[in-house]
Design a protein around this motif. Sequence first.
Motif, PDB file in Angstrom:
ATOM      1  N   CYS A  33       0.690  -1.239  -0.158  1.00  0.00           N
ATOM      2  CA  CYS A  33      -0.175   0.251  -0.104  1.00  0.00           C
ATOM      3  C   CYS A  33       1.001   1.361  -0.087  1.00  0.00           C
ATOM      4  O   CYS A  33       0.294   2.318  -0.118  1.00  0.00           O
ATOM      5  N   SER A  69       1.515  -1.595  -6.564  1.00  0.00           N
ATOM      6  CA  SER A  69       0.095  -1.678  -5.783  1.00  0.00           C
ATOM      7  C   SER A  69      -0.898  -2.325  -7.054  1.00  0.00           C
ATOM      8  O   SER A  69      -0.815  -2.101  -7.995  1.00  0.00           O
ATOM      9  N   THR A  73      -4.540   2.798  -4.000  1.00  0.00           N
ATOM     10  CA  THR A  73      -4.089   2.877  -2.764  1.00  0.00           C
ATOM     11  C   THR A  73      -4.213   4.369  -1.981  1.00  0.00           C
ATOM     12  O   THR A  73      -3.764   4.424  -1.242  1.00  0.00           O
ATOM     13  N   CYS A  75      -7.426   5.294  -1.321  1.00  0.00           N
ATOM     14  CA  CYS A  75      -8.647   4.861  -0.307  1.00  0.00           C
ATOM     15  C   CYS A  75      -8.076   4.611   0.978  1.00  0.00           C
ATOM     16  O   CYS A  75      -7.268   4.057   1.289  1.00  0.00           O
ATOM     17  N   SER A  77      -7.814   2.253   4.638  1.00  0.00           N
ATOM     18  CA  SER A  77      -7.521   1.173   4.695  1.00  0.00           C
ATOM     19  C   SER A  77      -8.690  -0.097   4.462  1.00  0.00           C
ATOM     20  O   SER A  77      -8.420  -1.243   4.074  1.00  0.00           O
ATOM     21  N   ARG A  80      -9.469  -0.966   1.056  1.00  0.00           N
ATOM     22  CA  ARG A  80      -8.167  -1.564   0.517  1.00  0.00           C
ATOM     23  C   ARG A  80      -8.217  -2.725   0.916  1.00  0.00           C
ATOM     24  O   ARG A  80      -8.073  -3.862  -0.087  1.00  0.00           O
ATOM     25  N   GLU A  83     -10.920  -4.858  -0.945  1.00  0.00           N
ATOM     26  CA  GLU A  83     -10.707  -5.057  -2.334  1.00  0.00           C
ATOM     27  C   GLU A  83      -9.622  -6.160  -2.779  1.00  0.00           C
ATOM     28  O   GLU A  83      -9.848  -6.952  -3.562  1.00  0.00           O
ATOM     29  N   CYS A  97      -1.551  -0.317   6.525  1.00  0.00           N
ATOM     30  CA  CYS A  97      -3.017  -0.838   6.777  1.00  0.00           C
ATOM     31  C   CYS A  97      -3.066  -1.208   8.717  1.00  0.00           C
ATOM     32  O   CYS A  97      -4.032  -1.015   8.867  1.00  0.00           O
TER      33      CYS A  97
END
Length: 331
Positions: A33, A69, A73, A75, A77, A80, A83, A97
């Motif tokens: 990330c 990535s 990245t 957005c 945590s 992420r 997704e 994260c």
Amino acid sequence: VRIKLNGFSVCDGELVGYGVGMYTPANFMNHSCQPNALSTFSLFQRGQPPNLCVTAFRDIHPGQEICISYIDTSCPSHIRQRELQTNYFFQCRCDSCSNNVREDAIRVGIKCPDCTTATKTTPLVVREKEMLPMPAVNAYDSCYRCENCGRTDFHSTWKLLKRFEQQQTQNDNNKRPLQHDDSFEDLQQCYIDLKRVCHGWSWYVQEAGERLLQSMLDRLAQHQGNPVEEQNVAWNAFKLTEELMLMLNGNESSSRTELAVPKESYTETTSEFLRRQQLRYKSAKLRLFVVPNPQQSIQDLNQVLNDVSPYYPDNHEFIVGLKECLKSAWC
């Protein structure tokens, strides 16, 4: 499944997806990330398939793993994580994260209604560290706390944010174009609502603003041949890009000049870098359309070109588009 896990989403310079490609050895690179490398694609080269280019985004020391990535990245945590779990079947445990609570609080950007207008510097609404890893979706509102006043009741805010996430997942499905049933009025109201509960640098506000901007650009294309309406739509779109960039830099109003949120520990990701450059590019092009004097646009376009050139080959459509735009500005 193997193609899905090891393939690359082939995107153009505006991050619009065109398909999935397999590239060796790049498909063996792991995700981060906070990646130290940036992957871009060259499309529409006559007689050639899309080419993948991986470029160092930060200093990479000998023996250090090169990571890219797999997702957007920019957005928060929890998005992420969802997704990555849904599309790649793993949970990311990187520092961004797991440990960087303040960085995530900036991306979420919730306003505290008790403090935001009462203090000179903007307090962060942070996720309690002891609540990590992320709790169930319906418990988000109970684990956020204002650093200044201690408020923890953000239920109505999270209800709005979750509704936006659901709409974004349904309509975009990882960068798909907007659906025709997304009315301009709905997008505009969503943007206004999110600005009410989140700071302007928030991913939610920026994402909603970009969706609204894309709707304006689509309308602009529909009004070709109608100079009055064209100018009106272009001017509103230009004002929106200026507002988004102002808020992205931490200035939520023209009267506030100091950085509204402390970013001493905040590190820009590759996705945030690309999105910021795209926004500057669109703003400069719209300025050329609505402002007779091209000097500011030329300065902005040159700056974008200098910033993105290290990561794109000379024949990339993004670089070519920037140079063509500069050429037309000088004419």
